[in-house]
Motif scaffolding. Structure first.
Motif, short mmCIF file in Angstrom:
data_model
loop_
_atom_site.label_atom_id
_atom_site.label_comp_id
_atom_site.label_asym_id
_atom_site.label_seq_id
_atom_site.Cartn_x
_atom_site.Cartn_y
_atom_site.Cartn_z
N GLY A 113 1.10 -1.07 -0.31
CA GLY A 113 -0.34 -0.23 -0.06
C GLY A 113 0.92 1.70 0.09
O GLY A 113 1.99 1.65 0.35
N LEU A 114 -0.10 2.29 -0.53
CA LEU A 114 0.93 3.68 -0.57
C LEU A 114 0.12 4.81 0.12
O LEU A 114 -1.49 4.56 -0.08
N ILE A 115 0.65 5.90 0.73
CA ILE A 115 0.05 6.80 0.91
C ILE A 115 0.71 7.75 0.64
O ILE A 115 1.91 7.61 1.16
N ASN A 116 0.46 8.80 -0.18
CA ASN A 116 1.19 9.84 -0.70
C ASN A 116 0.58 10.95 -0.58
O ASN A 116 -0.58 11.30 -1.13
N ASN A 117 1.29 11.74 -0.01
CA ASN A 117 0.59 13.92 0.10
C ASN A 117 -0.41 13.57 1.01
O ASN A 117 -1.01 14.07 0.03
N ALA A 118 -0.71 12.56 1.80
CA ALA A 118 -2.22 12.96 2.70
C ALA A 118 -1.86 14.44 3.71
O ALA A 118 -1.03 14.51 3.69
N PHE A 119 -3.08 14.95 3.60
CA PHE A 119 -3.26 15.90 4.64
C PHE A 119 -4.37 15.84 4.94
O PHE A 119 -5.74 15.95 4.68
N VAL A 120 -3.75 15.46 6.95
CA VAL A 120 -5.01 15.14 7.48
C VAL A 120 -4.93 16.46 8.49
O VAL A 120 -4.37 16.47 9.29
N LYS A 121 -6.19 16.85 8.46
CA LYS A 121 -6.64 18.21 9.19
C LYS A 121 -7.35 17.99 10.36
O LYS A 121 -8.52 18.30 9.71
N GLY A 122 -7.35 17.64 11.52
CA GLY A 122 -9.01 17.99 12.64
C GLY A 122 -9.86 15.99 12.20
O GLY A 122 -10.38 16.22 11.93
#
Length: 268
Positions: free
Chosen positions: A182-191
Motif C-alpha cells: 500500500g501507499l499513502i502519499n501526500n495526505a493532508f489530514v487536519k482535524g
C-alpha cells in the motif's frame, strides 16, 4: 520492436474501451437537492468492465442505503470521477458511507471528488470512503464530516491513496487494516478525532510526503499491534521523528519523515 507510435496507439485503444455514464443524464440536478434515484440509476447502467461513473461539477445530495450511496460490486477496471475537489461534491443527507467498493471490485480509480459523510458526531461504521477491492487508486479526493474513518481500506492488496485531504473526521483520517502492499502519499489530514493515519496488521506500506494534525487525543501516525490492538511504535503527535520503520513485528511500514510533518493542536 515496439515503437512510440505503437505504444501511443495502445494507450488510445485502451482509453476508447471506457464507457462514460454521466449522472446528469439520469436526472441528477446537482443543485443540492436529492439526487439519490438518479445516481442509483447511473450506477445500475454502468458496465461491469471499463466504465466511468462521472459526476460533473455540482453539489449532489443523496440518501444512504445499506451499502453506501455509490457501491461498486463485481466491477473491474472502472472509475468514479468528478471535475475536481470542491467542484464535484457528493453529500450524504444522513450519516452514511458515501462510496464503497466490495471485495468483488478490482482495479478501481476514484478521483476529482469531495465526499461529505453528513456526520456531526462519531458514528460507527460510517466510513465516507470504504475500499475492500484490490488494486484501488484513490487520488485528488477530499473527505469531510466522516462519522468514523474517512478513508478505510480493509483486507485487500495494492491500495494507493495519493493527494487525499481529510477534515472534520470523527475518528481516524486514513486507516489501512489488513493491507498487503500500500501507499499513502501526500495526505493532508487536519482535524481528526482519533489517529490521523493508522496502519494495522498490514505489510509493505509506504507513507511519505504530507501533513497530519489531530484535533483531539489520537496519534498522528500509528502502527497498531494487530487489529484493534495497542500502539507499538509511532511517530509522535507533537514533533518530527527520525524513525524509519513503524512496528516491524507485524509488518513493514516505511516512513519518509523528512517529508512528513506531524503535529497536535487542540482545535475543539
Amino acid at each position: 520492436l515496439t515503437t512510440i507510435d505503437t505504444l501511443a496507439h495502445q494507450r488510445t485503444a485502451k482509453a476508447n474501451l471506457f464507457v462514460t455514464v454521466n449522472v446528469r443524464d439520469y436526472g441528477a440536478l446537482a443543485n443540492g437537492g436529492d439526487d439519490s434515484a438518479a445516481i442509483l440509476a447511473a450506477v445500475n447502467a454502468l458496465p461491469a468492465n471499463y466504465g466511468i461513473l462521472y459526476f460533473p461539477a455540482g453539489n449532489y445530495s443523496c440518501h444512504p442505503n445499506s451499502a453506501g450511496l455509490v457501491t461498486f460490486t463485481g466491477h473491474s477496471n472502472c472509475k468514479i470521477m468528478g471535475d475536481g475537489i470542491g467542484a464535484s461534491t457528493i453529500t450524504a443527507m444522513s450519516a452514511s458511507q458515501v462510496i464503497q467498493t466490495a471485495t468483488t471490485a478490482d482495479h478501481i480509480e476514484i478521483a476529482g471528488l469531495t465526499l461529505n459523510g453528513g456526520c456531526t458526531a462519531r458514528t460507527s461504521g460510517c466510513h465516507a470512503l470504504q475500499i475492500q477491492g484490490s488494486n484501488t487508486y484513490v487520488h485528488d479526493v477530499e473527505i469531510t464530516q466522516s462519522g468514523e474513518f474517512a478513508l478505510f481500506a480493509v483486507s485487500t492488496s495494492d491500495m494507493r491513496a495519493v493527494n487525499v485531504s481529510v477534515s472534520g473526521c470523527y475518528a481516524d483520517g486514513i486507516h489501512y487494516s489488513g493491507i498487503t502492499r500500500g501507499l499513502i502519499n501526500n495526505a493532508f489530514v487536519k482535524g481528526s478525532d482519533d489517529d490521523c493515519i493508522a496502519v494495522d496488521t498490514s505489510s509493505d506500506i509506504d507513507v511519505f510526503a504530507g501533513y497530519a494534525q489531530s484535533r483531539a487525543y489520537g496519534q498522528c501516525m500509528q502502527g497498531a499491534q494487530g487489529a484493534g490492538g495497542s500502539p507499538n511504535d509511532y511517530i509522535p503527535s507533537y514533533a518530527f521523528d527520525t524513525a524509519t520503520t513503524v512496528n516491524p513485528s507485524t509488518g513493514t511500514y516505511r516512513i519518509n519523515t523528512a517529508l512528513f510533518r506531524v503535529s497536535l493542536e487542540d482545535v475543539l
